[in-house]
Write a protein that holds these residues in place. Structure first.
Motif, short mmCIF file in Angstrom:
data_model
loop_
_atom_site.label_atom_id
_atom_site.label_comp_id
_atom_site.label_asym_id
_atom_site.label_seq_id
_atom_site.Cartn_x
_atom_site.Cartn_y
_atom_site.Cartn_z
N ALA A 136 0.85 -1.19 0.00
CA ALA A 136 0.00 0.00 0.00
C ALA A 136 0.89 1.25 0.00
O ALA A 136 1.82 1.36 0.78
N VAL A 137 0.56 2.18 -0.91
CA VAL A 137 1.34 3.41 -1.06
C VAL A 137 0.36 4.58 -1.15
O VAL A 137 -0.69 4.47 -1.79
N ILE A 138 0.72 5.69 -0.53
CA ILE A 138 -0.05 6.92 -0.65
C ILE A 138 0.67 7.79 -1.66
O ILE A 138 1.86 8.09 -1.50
N ARG A 184 1.91 11.03 -3.55
CA ARG A 184 2.16 12.43 -3.19
C ARG A 184 1.89 13.36 -4.37
O ARG A 184 1.78 14.56 -4.19
N GLU A 185 1.81 12.82 -5.57
CA GLU A 185 1.50 13.59 -6.77
C GLU A 185 0.77 12.69 -7.74
O GLU A 185 0.71 11.47 -7.54
N ASN A 186 0.21 13.26 -8.77
CA ASN A 186 -0.53 12.49 -9.76
C ASN A 186 0.43 11.59 -10.54
O ASN A 186 1.48 12.04 -10.98
N VAL A 187 0.05 10.32 -10.67
CA VAL A 187 0.83 9.36 -11.45
C VAL A 187 -0.11 8.79 -12.51
O VAL A 187 -1.17 8.24 -12.19
N GLU A 188 0.30 8.93 -13.76
CA GLU A 188 -0.54 8.51 -14.87
C GLU A 188 -0.88 7.02 -14.76
O GLU A 188 -0.02 6.20 -14.46
N LYS A 189 -2.12 6.70 -14.99
CA LYS A 189 -2.67 5.34 -14.97
C LYS A 189 -2.61 4.67 -13.60
O LYS A 189 -2.77 3.46 -13.50
N LEU A 190 -2.35 5.46 -12.55
CA LEU A 190 -2.31 4.88 -11.22
C LEU A 190 -3.25 5.61 -10.27
O LEU A 190 -4.06 4.99 -9.58
N GLY A 191 -3.16 6.94 -10.22
CA GLY A 191 -4.04 7.70 -9.34
C GLY A 191 -3.57 9.13 -9.20
O GLY A 191 -2.59 9.55 -9.80
N ALA A 246 -2.88 12.63 -6.48
CA ALA A 246 -2.26 12.92 -5.19
C ALA A 246 -3.24 12.65 -4.05
O ALA A 246 -4.39 13.04 -4.10
N GLY A 247 -2.73 11.97 -3.01
CA GLY A 247 -3.56 11.65 -1.86
C GLY A 247 -4.26 10.31 -1.92
O GLY A 247 -4.81 9.86 -0.93
N ASP A 248 -4.24 9.65 -3.07
CA ASP A 248 -4.90 8.35 -3.22
C ASP A 248 -4.08 7.25 -2.55
O ASP A 248 -2.86 7.25 -2.58
N LEU A 249 -4.77 6.29 -1.98
CA LEU A 249 -4.15 5.11 -1.41
C LEU A 249 -4.28 4.00 -2.45
O LEU A 249 -5.39 3.62 -2.82
N VAL A 250 -3.14 3.51 -2.95
CA VAL A 250 -3.16 2.52 -4.03
C VAL A 250 -2.34 1.30 -3.63
O VAL A 250 -1.43 1.38 -2.81
N GLN A 251 -2.68 0.17 -4.24
CA GLN A 251 -1.93 -1.07 -4.05
C GLN A 251 -1.03 -1.27 -5.26
O GLN A 251 -1.50 -1.27 -6.40
N VAL A 252 0.27 -1.40 -5.03
CA VAL A 252 1.24 -1.62 -6.10
C VAL A 252 2.19 -2.73 -5.67
O VAL A 252 2.25 -3.11 -4.50
N SER A 253 2.95 -3.24 -6.62
CA SER A 253 3.92 -4.27 -6.28
C SER A 253 5.06 -3.65 -5.46
O SER A 253 5.34 -2.46 -5.57
N ARG A 254 5.72 -4.48 -4.66
CA ARG A 254 6.82 -3.99 -3.81
C ARG A 254 7.93 -3.37 -4.65
O ARG A 254 8.47 -2.32 -4.29
N GLY A 255 8.27 -3.98 -5.75
CA GLY A 255 9.35 -3.47 -6.60
C GLY A 255 9.03 -2.10 -7.18
O GLY A 255 9.89 -1.22 -7.23
N ILE A 311 -1.07 7.82 6.84
CA ILE A 311 -2.48 7.93 6.46
C ILE A 311 -3.13 9.08 7.21
O ILE A 311 -3.86 9.89 6.63
N ALA A 312 -2.86 9.20 8.52
CA ALA A 312 -3.42 10.29 9.31
C ALA A 312 -2.90 11.64 8.81
O ALA A 312 -3.65 12.61 8.72
#
Length: 147
Positions: free
Chosen positions: A2-4, A6-13, A15-24, A44-45
């Protein structure tokens, strides 16, 4: 992982979104480039507090723009210009001239916020649209008069 973001990432989310990505992906790309932080309870807080402050700033800005729109709508500008025979203007009145007139009236506007289809080339009263951003628009009267 799980990663929050910090800025907009194309095709991912965004800024501020909580997304699930691979560890690598998180370890080798998002975290080193400061595009994301690991999602733990503390982070998160912190992000929730930042979102709350951003919402409050946006609401305050919206209120200020609404008040400014009211001041602009109630202002009637007089712009004196040089005229020749037959009430023909020397030059024209542009958004820059209208912006300067607002500045003299105590309202700071950028010339890009004033929407003119074409420069004003005759004496008279015109209704001019002012776009303040965030979808806020207002109309003001501009009197073009001879000096």
């Amino acid at each position: 992982m799980a990663v929050i973001l910090r800025e907009n990432v194309e095709k991912l989310g965004s800024a501020g979104d909580l997304v699930q990505v691979s560890r690598g992906y998180a370890r080798n790309y998002l975290i080193p480039l400061k595009k994301g932080i690991e999602a733990d309870s503390k982070n998160i807080a912190l992000v929730e507090i930042q979102k709350k402050h951003a919402r409050e700033r946006a609401e305050r800005h919206q209120r200020e723009m609404g008040e400014l729109a009211g001041r602009i709508s109630s202002t009637e500008l007089n712009i004196p210009v040089k005229v020749g025979s037959g009430q023909k203007l020397f030059g024209s009145v542009t958004a820059h001239d209208i912006s300067d007139a607002f500045g003299r009236a105590g309202i700071v506007l950028d010339r890009k916020q004033i929407h003119l289809e074409a420069p004003l080339r005759e004496i008279g009263t015109f209704e001019i649209e002012v776009r303040l951003g965030l979808g806020i628009k207002c109309v003001t009267k501009v009197n073009v008069v001879s000096e």
